[in-house]
Design an enzyme around this catalytic site. Structure first.
Site, PDB file in Angstrom:
ATOM      1  N   HIS A   1       0.865  -1.331   0.000  1.00 25.84           N
ATOM      2  CA  HIS A   1      -0.169   0.069  -0.150  1.00 25.84           C
ATOM      3  C   HIS A   1       0.886   1.280  -0.140  1.00 25.84           C
ATOM      4  CE1 HIS A   1       0.076   0.973   4.317  1.00 25.84           C
ATOM      5  NE2 HIS A   1      -0.032  -0.295   4.515  1.00 25.84           N
TER       6      HIS A   1
ATOM      7  N   ASP B   1       6.220   0.675   6.954  1.00 25.82           N
ATOM      8  CA  ASP B   1       4.558   0.571   6.644  1.00 25.82           C
ATOM      9  C   ASP B   1       4.190   1.613   5.910  1.00 25.82           C
ATOM     10  OD1 ASP B   1       1.890  -0.248   6.737  1.00 25.82           O
ATOM     11  OD2 ASP B   1       1.748   0.123   9.021  1.00 25.82           O
TER      12      ASP B   1
ATOM     13  N   GLU C   1      -4.782   2.289   2.616  1.00 21.32           N
ATOM     14  CA  GLU C   1      -5.145   1.006   3.284  1.00 21.32           C
ATOM     15  C   GLU C   1      -5.297   1.444   4.666  1.00 21.32           C
ATOM     16  OE1 GLU C   1      -3.472  -2.500   6.065  1.00 21.32           O
ATOM     17  OE2 GLU C   1      -2.865  -0.326   5.838  1.00 21.32           O
ATOM     18  N   GLU C   2      -4.839   2.428   5.196  1.00 25.08           N
ATOM     19  CA  GLU C   2      -4.763   2.678   6.762  1.00 25.08           C
ATOM     20  C   GLU C   2      -6.101   3.313   7.189  1.00 25.08           C
ATOM     21  OE1 GLU C   2      -2.750   1.516   8.462  1.00 25.08           O
ATOM     22  OE2 GLU C   2      -0.511   1.594   7.533  1.00 25.08           O
TER      23      GLU C   2
ATOM     24  N   HIS D   1       3.461   3.222  12.476  1.00 25.14           N
ATOM     25  CA  HIS D   1       2.334   4.085  12.744  1.00 25.14           C
ATOM     26  C   HIS D   1       2.877   5.062  13.862  1.00 25.14           C
ATOM     27  CE1 HIS D   1      -1.154   1.189  11.906  1.00 25.14           C
ATOM     28  NE2 HIS D   1      -0.262   1.245  10.867  1.00 25.14           N
TER      29      HIS D   1
HETATM   30 ZN   LIG Z   1       0.690  -1.382   6.156  1.00 28.27          ZN
END
Ligand SMILES: [Zn+2]
Length: 308
Positions: A136, A148, A182-183, A274
């Site tokens: 993503h 991420d 995505e998040e 995150h």
């Molecule tokens: Zn991710």
């Protein structure tokens, strides 16, 4: 949660079991962040604070999804770094009345149009059969999103480039997809599954667990499809295990597409993702390259291995 929380700010600060892996902690306790605020609101709380989930913290709050229950008041909610959350919890346990002044700058800017990025190497023999590899494009607003899911994006782009650069043509089509959002609701994954519903996806592979040394593939599918995965994955050299297969491809999985996700050593990933600390310096070049090598390998194998 009882009536004692009415009119109060609720703090979720579970004592984390020592020695548990970061991945296990995340899957258990991120639930408090996702659903805790609405539970607190149901009991009359005016706001919620959630302790950061990672096992280590350098006074860095860890953000993430919050799903408001539409039937409950949408109270403000924020992540609190482990040090401060534990401090407040200690004081409260000692009977000290803790006063917190909560000021938040977060706002919901509404939905805007964005796009998935899709590229493919057309199959030479069965171009209508698709093997998808995906990651993503978005990340949380804190940090850079290097682990991420910047790493996954590099895995996909470089795997495609590697195969293309060798000048070889796969039998089936290899399609690289960089999913949007995505998040914050999985919109890219849902939109892709809807827009490409009629196409014949033989497998969807996701990489969204960072650059840690590759260890295995988590897979899902029918016994017949899993047997095919086992054979196809063998030359790549990583074991195959039943398990969670990734968020972006879950709408495809719901349509019956067999799915697979790359799992490595996730300890460093779950420590920083995150958070403000998810920056490029956390990515090891050697491990990043090992990851893209196995993603390229599995894409190639799945695009060529005969179906049982
Ligand atoms: Zn991710």
């Amino acid at each position: 949660m009882g009536p004692q929380v009415k009119g109060k700010i609720v703090l979720f600060a579970p004592g984390l079991p020592p020695g548990a892996s970061a991945g296990a902690l995340y899957s258990i306790f991120s639930n408090l962040r996702t659903h805790g605020p609405s539970r607190a609101a149901a009991a009359g709380a005016v706001a919620a604070l959630v302790r950061s989930v990672p096992p280590v913290s350098l006074a860095t709050p860890h953000t993430g999804t919050l799903e408001y229950d539409p039937d409950k008041p949408r109270i403000p909610a924020a992540a609190l770094d482990a040090e401060h959350a534990d401090w407040i919890a200690r004081l409260a346990r000692r009977g000290v009345e803790v006063r917190v002044r909560l000021e938040m700058g977060a706002l919901d800017g509404g939905l805007v149009d964005t796009a998935n990025v899709v590229a493919e190497i057309r199959g030479a023999e069965k171009p209508e059969e698709i093997v998808l590899i995906g990651a993503h494009l978005d990340s949380w607003d804190v940090g850079q999103g290097a682990q991420d899911d910047g790493v996954g994006v590099i895995h996909v782009i470089e795997a495609m480039r590697l195969i293309r650069g060798l000048g070889v043509r796969p039998a089936r089509t290899i399609r690289g997809v960089l999913f949007a959002n995505e998040e914050h609701g999985l919109e890219g994954g849902k939109a892709y599954a809807l827009a490409h519903k009629g196409e014949r996806h033989l497998a969807a592979v996701e990489t969204d667990l960072g650059s840690g040394k590759p260890e295995r593939w988590n897979v899902s599918g029918s016994p017949h499809e899993l047997a095919w995965f086992l054979t196809a994955a063998k030359p790549v050299g990583l074991p195959v295990e039943l398990g969670w297969c990734g968020a972006d491809i879950s709408p495809l999985k719901d349509q019956g597409v067999p799915t697979m996700t790359l799992v490595g050593d996730v300890e460093r990933y779950f420590e920083v993702h995150h958070s403000e600390a998810d920056t490029l310096d956390k990515v090891e070049a050697q491990e990043l390259q090992e990851g893209l090598a196995v993603v390229a390998g599995i894409a190639w194998q799945l695009a060529n291995a005969p179906r049982p």
